[in-house]
Write a protein that holds these residues in place. Structure first.
Motif, PDB file in Angstrom:
ATOM      1  N   PHE A   1      41.193  92.289 -44.823  1.00  0.00           N
ATOM      2  CA  PHE A   1      40.673  93.647 -44.666  1.00  0.00           C
ATOM      3  C   PHE A   1      41.309  94.280 -43.438  1.00  0.00           C
ATOM      4  O   PHE A   1      41.949  93.580 -42.626  1.00  0.00           O
ATOM      5  CB  PHE A   1      39.131  93.668 -44.581  1.00  0.00           C
ATOM      6  N   THR A   2      41.165  95.580 -43.301  1.00  0.00           N
ATOM      7  CA  THR A   2      41.730  96.308 -42.165  1.00  0.00           C
ATOM      8  C   THR A   2      40.627  97.078 -41.447  1.00  0.00           C
ATOM      9  O   THR A   2      39.564  97.344 -42.007  1.00  0.00           O
ATOM     10  CB  THR A   2      42.822  97.293 -42.603  1.00  0.00           C
ATOM     11  N   GLY A   3      40.897  97.421 -40.203  1.00  0.00           N
ATOM     12  CA  GLY A   3      39.926  98.177 -39.421  1.00  0.00           C
ATOM     13  C   GLY A   3      40.591  98.907 -38.273  1.00  0.00           C
ATOM     14  O   GLY A   3      41.794  98.759 -38.041  1.00  0.00           O
ATOM     15  N   ARG A   4      39.794  99.684 -37.562  1.00  0.00           N
ATOM     16  CA  ARG A   4      40.293 100.377 -36.373  1.00  0.00           C
ATOM     17  C   ARG A   4      39.201 100.417 -35.316  1.00  0.00           C
ATOM     18  O   ARG A   4      38.010 100.311 -35.622  1.00  0.00           O
ATOM     19  CB  ARG A   4      40.738 101.809 -36.695  1.00  0.00           C
TER      20      ARG A   4
ATOM     21  N   LEU B   1      34.868  88.696 -33.406  1.00  0.00           N
ATOM     22  CA  LEU B   1      33.681  89.519 -33.650  1.00  0.00           C
ATOM     23  C   LEU B   1      33.821  90.436 -34.862  1.00  0.00           C
ATOM     24  O   LEU B   1      32.816  90.880 -35.435  1.00  0.00           O
ATOM     25  CB  LEU B   1      33.310  90.312 -32.396  1.00  0.00           C
ATOM     26  N   TRP B   2      35.043  90.739 -35.294  1.00  0.00           N
ATOM     27  CA  TRP B   2      35.254  91.564 -36.487  1.00  0.00           C
ATOM     28  C   TRP B   2      34.672  90.901 -37.734  1.00  0.00           C
ATOM     29  O   TRP B   2      34.379  91.563 -38.724  1.00  0.00           O
ATOM     30  CB  TRP B   2      36.745  91.791 -36.708  1.00  0.00           C
ATOM     31  N   HIS B   3      34.523  89.581 -37.721  1.00  0.00           N
ATOM     32  CA  HIS B   3      34.094  88.887 -38.928  1.00  0.00           C
ATOM     33  C   HIS B   3      32.646  89.172 -39.283  1.00  0.00           C
ATOM     34  O   HIS B   3      32.257  89.032 -40.449  1.00  0.00           O
ATOM     35  CB  HIS B   3      34.345  87.385 -38.777  1.00  0.00           C
ATOM     36  N   HIS B   4      31.836  89.589 -38.314  1.00  0.00           N
ATOM     37  CA  HIS B   4      30.476  90.031 -38.622  1.00  0.00           C
ATOM     38  C   HIS B   4      30.533  91.295 -39.477  1.00  0.00           C
ATOM     39  O   HIS B   4      29.926  91.377 -40.548  1.00  0.00           O
ATOM     40  CB  HIS B   4      29.723  90.281 -37.314  1.00  0.00           C
ATOM     41  N   LEU B   5      31.295  92.292 -39.018  1.00  0.00           N
ATOM     42  CA  LEU B   5      31.415  93.542 -39.765  1.00  0.00           C
ATOM     43  C   LEU B   5      32.071  93.308 -41.121  1.00  0.00           C
ATOM     44  O   LEU B   5      31.653  93.873 -42.142  1.00  0.00           O
ATOM     45  CB  LEU B   5      32.208  94.567 -38.954  1.00  0.00           C
ATOM     46  N   GLY B   6      33.108  92.471 -41.165  1.00  0.00           N
ATOM     47  CA  GLY B   6      33.764  92.182 -42.435  1.00  0.00           C
ATOM     48  C   GLY B   6      32.806  91.607 -43.455  1.00  0.00           C
ATOM     49  O   GLY B   6      32.831  91.975 -44.637  1.00  0.00           O
ATOM     50  N   ALA B   7      31.927  90.697 -43.003  1.00  0.00           N
ATOM     51  CA  ALA B   7      30.959  90.090 -43.917  1.00  0.00           C
ATOM     52  C   ALA B   7      29.997  91.128 -44.465  1.00  0.00           C
ATOM     53  O   ALA B   7      29.691  91.142 -45.669  1.00  0.00           O
ATOM     54  CB  ALA B   7      30.188  88.990 -43.191  1.00  0.00           C
ATOM     55  N   VAL B   8      29.521  92.009 -43.594  1.00  0.00           N
ATOM     56  CA  VAL B   8      28.601  93.067 -44.034  1.00  0.00           C
ATOM     57  C   VAL B   8      29.299  94.010 -45.016  1.00  0.00           C
ATOM     58  O   VAL B   8      28.665  94.541 -45.938  1.00  0.00           O
ATOM     59  CB  VAL B   8      28.061  93.828 -42.816  1.00  0.00           C
ATOM     60  N   ALA B   9      30.609  94.188 -44.844  1.00  0.00           N
ATOM     61  CA  ALA B   9      31.378  95.093 -45.702  1.00  0.00           C
ATOM     62  C   ALA B   9      31.904  94.416 -46.964  1.00  0.00           C
ATOM     63  O   ALA B   9      32.614  95.048 -47.748  1.00  0.00           O
ATOM     64  CB  ALA B   9      32.543  95.691 -44.915  1.00  0.00           C
ATOM     65  N   GLY B  10      31.576  93.127 -47.174  1.00  0.00           N
ATOM     66  CA  GLY B  10      31.931  92.480 -48.433  1.00  0.00           C
ATOM     67  C   GLY B  10      32.971  91.391 -48.361  1.00  0.00           C
ATOM     68  O   GLY B  10      33.246  90.716 -49.358  1.00  0.00           O
TER      69      GLY B  10
ATOM     70  N   ALA C   1      35.233 100.522 -46.914  1.00  0.00           N
ATOM     71  CA  ALA C   1      35.754 101.408 -45.873  1.00  0.00           C
ATOM     72  C   ALA C   1      34.633 102.272 -45.318  1.00  0.00           C
ATOM     73  O   ALA C   1      33.767 102.745 -46.044  1.00  0.00           O
ATOM     74  CB  ALA C   1      36.873 102.286 -46.427  1.00  0.00           C
ATOM     75  N   GLY C   2      34.665 102.476 -44.003  1.00  0.00           N
ATOM     76  CA  GLY C   2      33.651 103.291 -43.341  1.00  0.00           C
ATOM     77  C   GLY C   2      32.514 102.498 -42.762  1.00  0.00           C
ATOM     78  O   GLY C   2      31.711 103.039 -41.982  1.00  0.00           O
ATOM     79  N   ALA C   3      32.384 101.203 -43.121  1.00  0.00           N
ATOM     80  CA  ALA C   3      31.350 100.368 -42.514  1.00  0.00           C
ATOM     81  C   ALA C   3      31.627 100.251 -41.017  1.00  0.00           C
ATOM     82  O   ALA C   3      32.777 100.102 -40.588  1.00  0.00           O
ATOM     83  CB  ALA C   3      31.316  98.991 -43.166  1.00  0.00           C
ATOM     84  N   ARG C   4      30.552 100.328 -40.204  1.00  0.00           N
ATOM     85  CA  ARG C   4      30.729 100.395 -38.753  1.00  0.00           C
ATOM     86  C   ARG C   4      29.945  99.293 -38.047  1.00  0.00           C
ATOM     87  O   ARG C   4      28.892  98.862 -38.501  1.00  0.00           O
ATOM     88  CB  ARG C   4      30.258 101.750 -38.203  1.00  0.00           C
ATOM     89  N   TRP C   5      30.486  98.866 -36.908  1.00  0.00           N
ATOM     90  CA  TRP C   5      29.851  97.901 -36.006  1.00  0.00           C
ATOM     91  C   TRP C   5      29.842  98.497 -34.616  1.00  0.00           C
ATOM     92  O   TRP C   5      30.795  99.198 -34.222  1.00  0.00           O
ATOM     93  CB  TRP C   5      30.649  96.606 -36.008  1.00  0.00           C
ATOM     94  N   CYS C   6      28.790  98.215 -33.862  1.00  0.00           N
ATOM     95  CA  CYS C   6      28.808  98.583 -32.449  1.00  0.00           C
ATOM     96  C   CYS C   6      28.064  97.545 -31.636  1.00  0.00           C
ATOM     97  O   CYS C   6      27.260  96.775 -32.160  1.00  0.00           O
ATOM     98  CB  CYS C   6      28.245  99.981 -32.215  1.00  0.00           C
ATOM     99  N   TRP C   7      28.345  97.518 -30.366  1.00  0.00           N
ATOM    100  CA  TRP C   7      27.627  96.702 -29.403  1.00  0.00           C
ATOM    101  C   TRP C   7      26.778  97.672 -28.608  1.00  0.00           C
ATOM    102  O   TRP C   7      27.251  98.263 -27.633  1.00  0.00           O
ATOM    103  CB  TRP C   7      28.601  95.979 -28.491  1.00  0.00           C
ATOM    104  N   PRO C   8      25.520  97.906 -29.009  1.00  0.00           N
ATOM    105  CA  PRO C   8      24.737  99.006 -28.430  1.00  0.00           C
ATOM    106  C   PRO C   8      24.685  99.007 -26.913  1.00  0.00           C
ATOM    107  O   PRO C   8      24.853 100.061 -26.283  1.00  0.00           O
ATOM    108  CB  PRO C   8      23.346  98.800 -29.042  1.00  0.00           C
ATOM    109  N   ALA C   9      24.461  97.848 -26.300  1.00  0.00           N
ATOM    110  CA  ALA C   9      24.303  97.800 -24.851  1.00  0.00           C
ATOM    111  C   ALA C   9      25.561  98.256 -24.124  1.00  0.00           C
ATOM    112  O   ALA C   9      25.483  98.789 -23.014  1.00  0.00           O
ATOM    113  CB  ALA C   9      23.928  96.386 -24.417  1.00  0.00           C
ATOM    114  N   ARG C  10      26.722  98.049 -24.730  1.00  0.00           N
ATOM    115  CA  ARG C  10      27.980  98.444 -24.088  1.00  0.00           C
ATOM    116  C   ARG C  10      28.514  99.765 -24.628  1.00  0.00           C
ATOM    117  O   ARG C  10      29.128 100.536 -23.897  1.00  0.00           O
ATOM    118  CB  ARG C  10      29.028  97.334 -24.268  1.00  0.00           C
TER     119      ARG C  10
END
Length: 395
Positions: free
Chosen positions: A226-229, A292-301, A326-335
């Motif tokens: 998968f790809t991301g930015r 850490l991208w692998h958390h978002l990747g899993a949520v995105a399928g 595409a468009g699924a997002r991850w953030c680290w709220p505290a940072r």
């Protein structure tokens, strides 16, 4: 809702909640190697904690502790690693660790070539990889060199270590605008007693950094990708990721596959590119490890850690989407709150945006204890000690 598979081998994770969570969401129980009060230790997906503090220190002792743990399990656990020191520990002791663990790793020399940025620069030149013009500098052995590079430059440590903060502060790299700025910085570089990589800076914000994520099995087949930015980092320039987004970038997939094939890479990898103003993709680095991208990747399928676990355990691969959403997002709220404020985003705008992210670091409503423990640690750190006069020094 997750479904546990009791017959599946345990996942032994040298990493954070962002690696434990995709495994746990696939029904895989985890043991973690971490400090006892690390928030990851409190995840509902974690059934055992192997206490350890510094992955750069005493590698022989840690390997022995890991092997004792593995010997006590009913079947060999699958070993996962998230950061450079953890990757190097596993790679450099793979023969011993393979006695007790199931391990997926690239070729040993390739690991060293990719982790050490000086060796990676040489490898990139040999393979004609599309990296920006680069050279290695050693301030302790010579005067200020004629680099032959165009300013502004990026200075990077050859490997990511905590002592980099003495030069680069909170950022992963340091920008040097002019030759005069490099001259002023030179005494600090000498005092740091470390070799560095100097690289021409590609113009553009951190949001121009795009990445290709892949799992290549032992036969050389691409199992999933998968790809991301990046959306934001903190600090805003050359900082650590605080907000990410899944993309659907065919040109990133094409160039990523080509580079992985040229490298002969097996295992998981993240390739970081920066898209220049002309649209051209410049390769910044290749990280042959989980991240850490692998958390978002899993949520995105696309759950790369779960696929690796299945292959190493000899189990059927879990169902996987043809493409990550595409468009699924991850953030680290505290940072990311700090990053958003630094970027001029108001709290009123940021808060609903953050709550709408598909994945969040540490924060998960179905696994709240890591978040509560993290909050408690910050609260305790802010409490003033008796005799501090209320100054609020970290407890």
């Amino acid at each position: 809702m997750t479904e546990r598979r009791p017959s599946a081998p345990l996942a032994c994770v040298l990493g954070s909640t962002e690696l434990v969570r995709p495994l746990g969401l696939a029904g895989i129980a985890c043991a973690v190697v971490a400090e006892r009060d690390n928030p990851v230790s409190y995840s509902r997906f974690v059934s055992a904690v192997i206490e350890w503090r510094d992955f750069w220190a005493e590698p022989e002792a840690l390997v022995a502790r890991l092997l004792r743990f593995a010997a006590a399990q009913p079947c060999p656990p699958v070993l996962f690693y998230e950061q450079d020191p953890q990757l190097l520990l596993v790679a450099r002791h793979r023969d011993r660790l393979a006695v007790g663990f199931r391990i997926l790793l690239p070729n040993p020399d390739l690991v060293e070539d990719l982790v050490d940025k000086g060796r990676f620069a040489s490898l990139a030149e040999r393979l004609s990889l599309p990296v920006p013009p680069t050279c290695r500098i050693d301030p302790t052995r010579s005067g200020e060199p004629e680099l032959g590079l165009r300013f502004p430059l990026i200075l990077k440590p050859l490997t990511r270590r905590e002592d980099w903060a003495a030069i680069g502060g909170e950022g992963k790299a340091l920008m040097v605008e002019t030759p005069a700025a490099l001259h002023r910085l030179w005494p600090r570089l000498i005092a740091a007693e470390t070799s560095l990589l100097a690289q021409e800076m590609i113009p553009g914000p951190e949001s121009a950094i795009e990445s290709y994520h892949v799992y290549v099995d032992a036969t050389g087949a691409v199992v999933a990708e998968f790809t991301g930015r990046k959306i934001r980092t903190f600090p805003l320039a050359l900082g650590h990721s605080t907000a990410l987004e899944i993309t659907e970038a065919d040109d990133v997939v094409t160039i990523g596959r080509d580079i992985v094939e040229r490298l002969g890479l097996r295992g998981v990898a993240k390739l970081d590119f920066k898209r220049g103003p002309d649209g051209r993709l410049h390769l910044l680095e290749v990280n042959p490890r989980f991240n850490l991208w692998h958390h978002l990747g899993a949520v995105a399928g696309i759950n790369l850690p779960a696929l690796v676990h299945a292959d190493l355990a000899g189990l059927p691969r879990p169902a996987t989407a043809a493409r990550a959403r595409a468009g699924a997002r991850w953030c680290w709220p505290a940072r990311d709150l700090h990053a958003a404020r630094a970027a001029g985003v108001s709290l009123a705008s940021w808060l609903p945006w953050a709550l709408g992210c598909d994945a969040k670091a540490v924060l998960a409503w179905d696994d709240p204890r890591p978040m509560l423990q993290s909050g408690l640690r910050r609260l305790v750190a802010r409490r003033p000690r008796i005799g501090d006069g209320g100054a609020g020094r970290a407890a």
